[in-house]
Scaffold this motif. Structure first.
Motif, PDB file in Angstrom:
ATOM      1  N   PHE A 195       0.790  -1.235   0.000  1.00  0.00           N
ATOM      2  CA  PHE A 195       0.000   0.000   0.000  1.00  0.00           C
ATOM      3  C   PHE A 195       0.822   1.285   0.000  1.00  0.00           C
ATOM      4  N   LEU A 196       2.130   1.176   0.146  1.00  0.00           N
ATOM      5  CA  LEU A 196       2.947   2.380   0.059  1.00  0.00           C
ATOM      6  C   LEU A 196       2.740   3.041  -1.312  1.00  0.00           C
ATOM      7  N   GLN A 197       2.564   2.210  -2.344  1.00  0.00           N
ATOM      8  CA  GLN A 197       2.336   2.743  -3.694  1.00  0.00           C
ATOM      9  C   GLN A 197       1.082   2.222  -4.387  1.00  0.00           C
ATOM     10  N   TYR A 198       0.750   0.957  -4.113  1.00  0.00           N
ATOM     11  CA  TYR A 198      -0.354   0.351  -4.867  1.00  0.00           C
ATOM     12  C   TYR A 198      -1.503  -0.026  -3.929  1.00  0.00           C
ATOM     13  N   LYS A 199      -2.493   0.814  -3.908  1.00  0.00           N
ATOM     14  CA  LYS A 199      -3.596   0.607  -2.957  1.00  0.00           C
ATOM     15  C   LYS A 199      -4.746  -0.131  -3.636  1.00  0.00           C
ATOM     16  N   GLN A 200      -4.418  -1.272  -4.210  1.00  0.00           N
ATOM     17  CA  GLN A 200      -5.433  -1.984  -4.984  1.00  0.00           C
ATOM     18  C   GLN A 200      -6.038  -3.175  -4.260  1.00  0.00           C
ATOM     19  N   PHE A 201      -5.142  -4.043  -3.770  1.00  0.00           N
ATOM     20  CA  PHE A 201      -5.633  -5.328  -3.270  1.00  0.00           C
ATOM     21  C   PHE A 201      -5.285  -5.502  -1.790  1.00  0.00           C
ATOM     22  N   ASP A 202      -6.294  -5.260  -0.977  1.00  0.00           N
ATOM     23  CA  ASP A 202      -6.119  -5.362   0.472  1.00  0.00           C
ATOM     24  C   ASP A 202      -6.426  -6.797   0.903  1.00  0.00           C
ATOM     25  N   PHE A 203      -5.510  -7.693   0.532  1.00  0.00           N
ATOM     26  CA  PHE A 203      -5.820  -9.122   0.732  1.00  0.00           C
ATOM     27  C   PHE A 203      -5.343  -9.675   2.071  1.00  0.00           C
ATOM     28  N   ALA A 223      -5.233 -10.123   6.052  1.00  0.00           N
ATOM     29  CA  ALA A 223      -6.054  -9.919   7.246  1.00  0.00           C
ATOM     30  C   ALA A 223      -5.176  -9.294   8.330  1.00  0.00           C
ATOM     31  N   ASP A 224      -5.800  -8.839   9.386  1.00  0.00           N
ATOM     32  CA  ASP A 224      -5.043  -8.260  10.497  1.00  0.00           C
ATOM     33  C   ASP A 224      -4.013  -9.281  11.001  1.00  0.00           C
ATOM     34  N   LYS A 225      -2.826  -8.818  11.270  1.00  0.00           N
ATOM     35  CA  LYS A 225      -1.712  -9.636  11.793  1.00  0.00           C
ATOM     36  C   LYS A 225      -1.051 -10.522  10.736  1.00  0.00           C
ATOM     37  N   GLU A 226      -1.450 -10.353   9.471  1.00  0.00           N
ATOM     38  CA  GLU A 226      -0.791 -11.135   8.420  1.00  0.00           C
ATOM     39  C   GLU A 226       0.324 -10.318   7.770  1.00  0.00           C
ATOM     40  N   VAL A 227       1.438 -10.995   7.513  1.00  0.00           N
ATOM     41  CA  VAL A 227       2.574 -10.334   6.861  1.00  0.00           C
ATOM     42  C   VAL A 227       3.088 -11.173   5.695  1.00  0.00           C
ATOM     43  N   VAL A 228       3.753 -10.499   4.763  1.00  0.00           N
ATOM     44  CA  VAL A 228       4.466 -11.177   3.676  1.00  0.00           C
ATOM     45  C   VAL A 228       5.920 -10.764   3.816  1.00  0.00           C
ATOM     46  N   LEU A 229       6.812 -11.749   3.856  1.00  0.00           N
ATOM     47  CA  LEU A 229       8.249 -11.451   3.978  1.00  0.00           C
ATOM     48  C   LEU A 229       8.845 -11.325   2.579  1.00  0.00           C
ATOM     49  N   THR A 230       9.533 -10.230   2.310  1.00  0.00           N
ATOM     50  CA  THR A 230      10.175 -10.071   0.996  1.00  0.00           C
ATOM     51  C   THR A 230      11.616  -9.611   1.166  1.00  0.00           C
ATOM     52  N   PHE A 231      12.470 -10.100   0.268  1.00  0.00           N
ATOM     53  CA  PHE A 231      13.907  -9.795   0.331  1.00  0.00           C
ATOM     54  C   PHE A 231      14.418  -9.367  -1.042  1.00  0.00           C
ATOM     55  N   ASP A 232      15.082  -8.225  -1.085  1.00  0.00           N
ATOM     56  CA  ASP A 232      15.619  -7.682  -2.336  1.00  0.00           C
ATOM     57  C   ASP A 232      17.143  -7.786  -2.394  1.00  0.00           C
ATOM     58  N   ASP A 233      17.647  -7.609  -3.602  1.00  0.00           N
ATOM     59  CA  ASP A 233      19.072  -7.333  -3.892  1.00  0.00           C
ATOM     60  C   ASP A 233      20.031  -8.530  -3.877  1.00  0.00           C
ATOM     61  N   PHE A 263       5.481  -5.084  -7.007  1.00  0.00           N
ATOM     62  CA  PHE A 263       5.506  -5.116  -5.550  1.00  0.00           C
ATOM     63  C   PHE A 263       6.126  -3.853  -4.982  1.00  0.00           C
ATOM     64  N   SER A 264       5.338  -3.191  -4.176  1.00  0.00           N
ATOM     65  CA  SER A 264       5.888  -2.123  -3.354  1.00  0.00           C
ATOM     66  C   SER A 264       6.002  -2.724  -1.956  1.00  0.00           C
ATOM     67  N   CYS A 265       5.647  -2.015  -0.914  1.00  0.00           N
ATOM     68  CA  CYS A 265       5.654  -2.601   0.427  1.00  0.00           C
ATOM     69  C   CYS A 265       4.699  -1.828   1.326  1.00  0.00           C
ATOM     70  N   ASP A 266       4.490  -2.375   2.506  1.00  0.00           N
ATOM     71  CA  ASP A 266       3.728  -1.662   3.537  1.00  0.00           C
ATOM     72  C   ASP A 266       4.658  -1.277   4.682  1.00  0.00           C
ATOM     73  N   ILE A 267       5.599  -2.180   4.950  1.00  0.00           N
ATOM     74  CA  ILE A 267       6.529  -1.986   6.059  1.00  0.00           C
ATOM     75  C   ILE A 267       7.941  -1.978   5.481  1.00  0.00           C
ATOM     76  N   ASP A 268       8.573  -0.810   5.455  1.00  0.00           N
ATOM     77  CA  ASP A 268       9.964  -0.735   4.974  1.00  0.00           C
ATOM     78  C   ASP A 268      10.892  -0.873   6.177  1.00  0.00           C
ATOM     79  N   SER A 269      11.720  -1.912   6.132  1.00  0.00           N
ATOM     80  CA  SER A 269      12.634  -2.148   7.264  1.00  0.00           C
ATOM     81  C   SER A 269      13.744  -1.094   7.317  1.00  0.00           C
TER      82      SER A 269
END
Ligand SMILES: [Zn+2]
Length: 340
Positions: A106-114, A116-126, A238-244
């Motif tokens: 949702f930082l950039q793409y506010k389309q699909f709020d899939f 639920a509360d307390k759910e996270v997706v782990l992503t790793f770049d670079d 993919f953008s992100c919601d939580i930037d570490s």
């Protein structure tokens, strides 16, 4: 009298014969009976016993064939990976239809709020980078899965590491060929296309399989033209919601702090991290424990269909690297020890 005698004799003879027959038949039977029973009991045993070696022989015969390697990996790997009863795990897996290039985060793409509360997706770049195996080990210890966005050039430096990511069952997308910022004014349309396509071709070359049509812009720097291009290729953005903010963090503790503070405030989201950051690799075991303790659940994202890379970019990559393919030949066929 004679007749009577004869009759008597005949009776005696027949009695003796009957007795003899009875004795002959019953006595062997008495011996044979337990033997027969035993033999009958034993018979079925030898039968499967004889059949078993047959099966064994078949299995043994096929050991050198794919039969043995094929069955164990999937279930065994899954079971052995999930040996931790208190693991963070994967609470659910979602399959993404990437038609038209949907955007996530949702930082950039506010389309699909899939989520639920307390759910996270782990992503790793670079990645892939020498720090990546540490990240993989932590994810395996916690029986959880992530999405990786590797840089094309890095996959050519460390194809074996990306293969490990793939073998561990994580989702692999792309993060361009050289981490170029696609919103740069100097970037032509053709160059942007090359950054995107060659990045995916490099992933395919490294893992020997089609990547997921998942893409993250370096520095999250998108343009309308590049978004349109990805949409036309049915690649999800993919953008992100939580930037570490791990690349700016001065310590592993700060990475944990950044993630947990934002997460506790927002309650859910796609977490952006970098497997090439040492602080992140060190922070991850504690971070995942904190997620578990905080009641957070990991959602694994997979693509419904994998991306078909474009042959001209696959070819361009091969030409650039000036080698037939990064790992097309086993090392033993290239380098042989003739004397220790
Ligand atoms: Zn990046």
């Amino acid at each position: 009298m004679r007749n009577a005698l004869g009759l008597m004799l005949a009776s005696v003879v027949s009695a003796v014969v009957i007795a003899a027959v009875w004795f002959w038949t019953s006595s062997p039977r008495a011996d044979a009976a337990p033997q027969t029973v035993a033999a009958r009991k034993a018979e079925p045993l030898p039968a499967p016993a004889a059949a078993k070696p047959k099966v064994d022989v078949e299995v043994t015969a096929s050991i050198s064939k794919p039969a043995v390697p094929t069955p164990p990996p999937a279930p065994v790997a899954a079971k052995s990976v999930c040996a931790n009863p208190d693991a963070l795990g994967v609470s659910r897996t979602v399959i993404i239809d990437t038609t038209g290039g949907p955007g996530f985060g949702f930082l950039q793409y506010k389309q699909f709020d899939f989520l639920a509360d307390k759910e996270v997706v782990l992503t790793f770049d670079d990645g892939p980078w020498p720090t990546t195996p540490t990240v993989l080990k932590t994810l395996a210890d916690e029986c959880t899965k992530a999405v990786f966005f590797p840089i094309g050039k890095h996959t050519t430096y460390h194809p074996e590491i990306l293969k490990q990511v793939f073998a561990a069952g994580h989702t692999i997308g792309s993060h361009t060929w050289s981490h170029a910022h696609l919103d740069s004014k100097k970037m032509t349309e053709a160059q942007a296309k090359e950054e995107i396509e060659k990045g995916f071709s490099a992933v395919k070359m490294a893992i020997g399989a089609a990547p997921a049509p998942f893409f993250r812009f370096p520095a999250l720097a998108h343009t309308q033209a590049t978004k349109d291009y990805l949409g036309g290729r049915n690649i999800a953005m993919f953008s992100c919601d939580i930037d570490s903010n791990d690349f700016k963090s001065s310590s592993p503790d700060q990475v944990i702090q950044n993630v947990m503070t934002k997460l506790d405030k927002q309650g859910k989201g796609v977490i952006l991290m970098h497997d090439l950051q040492k602080h992140t690799a060190i922070a991850l075991p504690t971070l995942l424990r904190r997620l578990k303790a905080g009641g957070y659940k990991v959602v694994q994202m997979k693509a419904r269909e994998q991306l078909e890379t474009l042959p001209e970019y696959d070819a361009m990559l091969v030409k650039d690297l000036k080698v037939p393919a990064v790992a097309s030949r086993p090392i033993g066929s290239v380098v042989q020890t003739v004397q220790d």
